[in-house]
Write a protein that holds these residues in place. Structure first.
Motif, mmCIF file in Angstrom:
data_model
loop_
_atom_site.group_PDB
_atom_site.id
_atom_site.type_symbol
_atom_site.label_atom_id
_atom_site.label_comp_id
_atom_site.label_asym_id
_atom_site.label_seq_id
_atom_site.Cartn_x
_atom_site.Cartn_y
_atom_site.Cartn_z
ATOM 1 N N VAL A 1 9.343 4.105 -5.152
ATOM 2 C CA VAL A 1 8.402 4.691 -5.974
ATOM 3 C C VAL A 1 8.725 4.896 -7.282
ATOM 4 N N THR A 2 9.959 5.252 -7.529
ATOM 5 C CA THR A 2 10.395 5.536 -8.930
ATOM 6 C C THR A 2 10.393 4.005 -9.705
ATOM 7 N N GLU A 3 10.938 3.116 -8.931
ATOM 8 C CA GLU A 3 11.071 1.672 -9.497
ATOM 9 C C GLU A 3 9.499 1.136 -9.909
ATOM 10 N N TYR A 4 8.823 1.280 -9.317
ATOM 11 C CA TYR A 4 7.447 0.992 -9.289
ATOM 12 C C TYR A 4 6.448 1.899 -10.142
ATOM 13 N N ASP B 1 0.652 -0.938 0.032
ATOM 14 C CA ASP B 1 -0.110 -0.015 0.062
ATOM 15 C C ASP B 1 0.817 1.141 -0.170
ATOM 16 N N PHE B 2 0.876 2.049 -1.135
ATOM 17 C CA PHE B 2 1.696 3.102 -1.202
ATOM 18 C C PHE B 2 0.917 4.403 -0.445
ATOM 19 N N TYR C 1 -5.012 5.915 -5.469
ATOM 20 C CA TYR C 1 -4.811 4.631 -4.427
ATOM 21 C C TYR C 1 -3.887 3.627 -5.271
ATOM 22 N N ASN C 2 -2.768 3.389 -4.928
ATOM 23 C CA ASN C 2 -1.884 2.422 -5.523
ATOM 24 C C ASN C 2 -1.522 1.023 -4.674
ATOM 25 N N THR D 1 5.667 7.136 0.299
ATOM 26 C CA THR D 1 6.217 7.401 -0.762
ATOM 27 C C THR D 1 7.254 8.620 -0.450
ATOM 28 N N ASP D 2 7.107 9.509 0.278
ATOM 29 C CA ASP D 2 7.985 10.516 0.729
ATOM 30 C C ASP D 2 9.206 10.015 1.169
#
Length: 110
Positions: A67-70, A28-29, A78-79, A60-61
């Motif tokens: 975050v970049t990789e995915y 859950d991001f 909602y990711n 994510t912060d």
């Protein structure tokens, strides 16, 4: 086994998500500044109901490399990502009903 809740996991992402050979992992991001999340309670309920599921929350912060990789492009969209045996096997984007999330997860629970 109860679901495992991890709040800050930059150091543990590989260990808890990618190196987990047994249990599916629901990632859950989230971001602390994004306000109330409609999907949060649904994710928590799902995690409590499925003992064979590990739930990981990624701030994510504090985890920009993950975050970049995915390719997480926006919060509060909602990711949710599902990993199995170290591979991303599914992604759920948007506030979905509990039944939809459960149906998606059940495909990966043995």
């Amino acid at each position: 086994m109860n679901s495992l809740f991890i709040i800050e996991i930059s150091f543990f992402f590989k260990q808890e998500v990618l190196d987990n050979p047994v249990y599916p992992v629901l990632v859950d991001f989230w971001a602390p500044w994004c306000g109330p999340r409609m999907v949060g309670p649904v994710v928590d309920e799902i995690a409590e109901e499925y003992s064979e599921l590990i739930k990981v929350k990624i701030n994510t912060d504090e985890n920009p490399s993950v975050v970049t990789e995915y390719s997480i492009r926006s919060i509060p969209t909602y990711n949710l990502m599902i990993f199995k045996s170290g591979k991303r096997v599914d992604t759920v984007i948007g506030a979905v009903p509990k039944s939809t999330l459960a149906t998606t997860l059940e495909k990966y629970i043995n």
